[in-house]
Design a protein around this motif. Structure first.
Motif, PDB file in Angstrom:
ATOM      1  N   ASN A   1       4.005  10.271  -7.282  1.00 33.63           N
ATOM      2  CA  ASN A   1       4.950  10.602  -8.350  1.00 33.63           C
ATOM      3  C   ASN A   1       4.224  10.900  -9.660  1.00 33.63           C
ATOM      4  O   ASN A   1       4.564  11.850 -10.380  1.00 33.63           O
ATOM      5  CB  ASN A   1       5.941   9.455  -8.551  1.00 33.63           C
ATOM      6  N   LYS A   2       3.217  10.085  -9.977  1.00 34.14           N
ATOM      7  CA  LYS A   2       2.448  10.320 -11.196  1.00 34.14           C
ATOM      8  C   LYS A   2       1.714  11.655 -11.127  1.00 34.14           C
ATOM      9  O   LYS A   2       1.654  12.404 -12.112  1.00 34.14           O
ATOM     10  CB  LYS A   2       1.447   9.180 -11.402  1.00 34.14           C
ATOM     11  N   GLU A   3       1.168  11.957  -9.977  1.00 29.54           N
ATOM     12  CA  GLU A   3       0.446  13.221  -9.810  1.00 29.54           C
ATOM     13  C   GLU A   3       1.384  14.414  -9.985  1.00 29.54           C
ATOM     14  O   GLU A   3       1.038  15.410 -10.624  1.00 29.54           O
ATOM     15  CB  GLU A   3      -0.197  13.251  -8.423  1.00 29.54           C
ATOM     16  N   PHE A   4       2.599  14.304  -9.431  1.00 28.71           N
ATOM     17  CA  PHE A   4       3.582  15.381  -9.571  1.00 28.71           C
ATOM     18  C   PHE A   4       3.977  15.572 -11.033  1.00 28.71           C
ATOM     19  O   PHE A   4       4.042  16.701 -11.540  1.00 28.71           O
ATOM     20  CB  PHE A   4       4.818  15.060  -8.729  1.00 28.71           C
ATOM     21  N   ASP A   5       4.244  14.462 -11.748  1.00 29.56           N
ATOM     22  CA  ASP A   5       4.622  14.548 -13.156  1.00 29.56           C
ATOM     23  C   ASP A   5       3.500  15.166 -13.990  1.00 29.56           C
ATOM     24  O   ASP A   5       3.750  15.978 -14.893  1.00 29.56           O
ATOM     25  CB  ASP A   5       4.971  13.157 -13.693  1.00 29.56           C
ATOM     26  N   ALA A   6       2.260  14.784 -13.682  1.00 31.97           N
ATOM     27  CA  ALA A   6       1.125  15.325 -14.427  1.00 31.97           C
ATOM     28  C   ALA A   6       0.980  16.822 -14.189  1.00 31.97           C
ATOM     29  O   ALA A   6       0.691  17.594 -15.115  1.00 31.97           O
ATOM     30  CB  ALA A   6      -0.158  14.597 -14.014  1.00 31.97           C
ATOM     31  N   ARG A   7       1.207  17.266 -12.954  1.00 34.43           N
ATOM     32  CA  ARG A   7       1.096  18.690 -12.646  1.00 34.43           C
ATOM     33  C   ARG A   7       2.177  19.493 -13.373  1.00 34.43           C
ATOM     34  O   ARG A   7       1.918  20.570 -13.905  1.00 34.43           O
ATOM     35  CB  ARG A   7       1.205  18.900 -11.135  1.00 34.43           C
TER      36      ARG A   7
ATOM     37  N   ALA B   1       0.831  -1.209   0.000  1.00 33.89           N
ATOM     38  CA  ALA B   1       0.000   0.000   0.000  1.00 33.89           C
ATOM     39  C   ALA B   1       0.864   1.256   0.000  1.00 33.89           C
ATOM     40  O   ALA B   1       0.563   2.239  -0.691  1.00 33.89           O
ATOM     41  CB  ALA B   1      -0.929  -0.008   1.216  1.00 33.89           C
ATOM     42  N   GLU B   2       1.955   1.237   0.764  1.00 33.70           N
ATOM     43  CA  GLU B   2       2.840   2.396   0.809  1.00 33.70           C
ATOM     44  C   GLU B   2       3.546   2.606  -0.531  1.00 33.70           C
ATOM     45  O   GLU B   2       3.716   3.740  -0.989  1.00 33.70           O
ATOM     46  CB  GLU B   2       3.869   2.217   1.927  1.00 33.70           C
ATOM     47  N   ILE B   3       3.950   1.520  -1.168  1.00 31.28           N
ATOM     48  CA  ILE B   3       4.594   1.622  -2.484  1.00 31.28           C
ATOM     49  C   ILE B   3       3.610   2.172  -3.516  1.00 31.28           C
ATOM     50  O   ILE B   3       3.947   3.045  -4.327  1.00 31.28           O
ATOM     51  CB  ILE B   3       5.131   0.247  -2.921  1.00 31.28           C
ATOM     52  N   ASP B   4       2.381   1.689  -3.485  1.00 31.03           N
ATOM     53  CA  ASP B   4       1.362   2.184  -4.419  1.00 31.03           C
ATOM     54  C   ASP B   4       1.100   3.667  -4.210  1.00 31.03           C
ATOM     55  O   ASP B   4       0.925   4.427  -5.172  1.00 31.03           O
ATOM     56  CB  ASP B   4       0.060   1.392  -4.240  1.00 31.03           C
ATOM     57  N   GLU B   5       1.078   4.105  -2.955  1.00 25.18           N
ATOM     58  CA  GLU B   5       0.836   5.518  -2.664  1.00 25.18           C
ATOM     59  C   GLU B   5       1.984   6.384  -3.175  1.00 25.18           C
ATOM     60  O   GLU B   5       1.766   7.479  -3.711  1.00 25.18           O
ATOM     61  CB  GLU B   5       0.666   5.710  -1.155  1.00 25.18           C
ATOM     62  N   ALA B   6       3.218   5.893  -3.027  1.00 27.42           N
ATOM     63  CA  ALA B   6       4.375   6.637  -3.534  1.00 27.42           C
ATOM     64  C   ALA B   6       4.311   6.764  -5.054  1.00 27.42           C
ATOM     65  O   ALA B   6       4.582   7.834  -5.615  1.00 27.42           O
ATOM     66  CB  ALA B   6       5.665   5.950  -3.106  1.00 27.42           C
TER      67      ALA B   6
END
Length: 211
Positions: free
Chosen positions: A79-85, A70-75
């Motif tokens: 990261n995907k959210e940051f790249d998209a922003r 779960a922690e790996i999935d959240e990380a």
């Protein structure tokens, strides 16, 4: 004989405060009473300690195993959210074009380039005198060698000013400072190429050229 024994037991029971018929009851109660086990409080404390021990073991095991799925999935999600922003900000900046500040800077550089190009073929003159006044980008000097004749100059982005052989701002020049001014005539104005200033009384290193 048997009657005598029964009578004795009855008498003993009466002497102890028990009725004759109940003389043997205390002994029976003592034999029938069971041994007491742990109290409810002791049971609760033992249960609490077991839970605490199990929780500690689980935490140690999780720490030794590293991050959970779960922690790996959240990380990965963050990261995907940051790249998209970042991608969205870049696309928005490209769609908007240059900012007002960038446009102003481009205009300033173009004007500076045009001014440098226009002055490239102009003759440079040189004169010596003493500072009479400084105001903004304007410089006025007087020339004692020419009956205190006054000359007015203007500076621009290309003008260089030195005082006591150190780079300086035009506003650092004081009334009475001795100066050597190199300038070009652009239109009806004398535009400063360079100003070499020294404190009053120190003199200039070379004789001035005639304007």
């Amino acid at each position: 004989m048997r009657k005598l024994m029964m009578t004795a037991v009855a008498v003993m029971g009466m002497s102890l405060g028990y009725p004759a018929a109940d003389a043997k009851e205390p002994q029976k109660e003592m034999q029938a009473q069971p041994q007491q086990g742990p109290t409810d409080a002791e049971i609760d404390e033992a249960y609490r300690m077991n839970q605490e021990y199990d929780a500690r073991r689980a935490a140690e095991k999780a720490q030794a195993q590293g991050p959970t799925d779960a922690e790996i999935d959240e990380a990965h999600r963050m990261n995907k959210e940051f790249d998209a922003r970042k991608a969205a900000e870049k696309a928005r900046a490209q769609a908007q074009g240059p900012t007002d500040a960038e446009i102003d800077e481009a205009h300033r550089m173009n004007k500076e380039f045009d001014a440098r190009k226009a002055r490239a073929g102009l003759k440079t003159h040189e004169v010596e005198g003493k500072v009479q006044s400084v105001s903004g980008s304007a410089l006025t000097i007087r020339m004692p060698s020419k009956l205190n004749r006054k000359m007015d100059f203007k500076t621009d982005e290309q003008s260089k000013v030195e005082k006591d052989s150190q780079a300086a701002a035009l506003t650092e020049l004081k009334e009475g400072d001795e100066v050597r001014v190199s300038y070009q005539i652009v239109g009806k104005e004398r535009i400063v190429v360079s100003v070499d200033a020294q404190k009053e009384g120190s003199g200039t290193s070379e004789p001035a050229k005639k304007p």
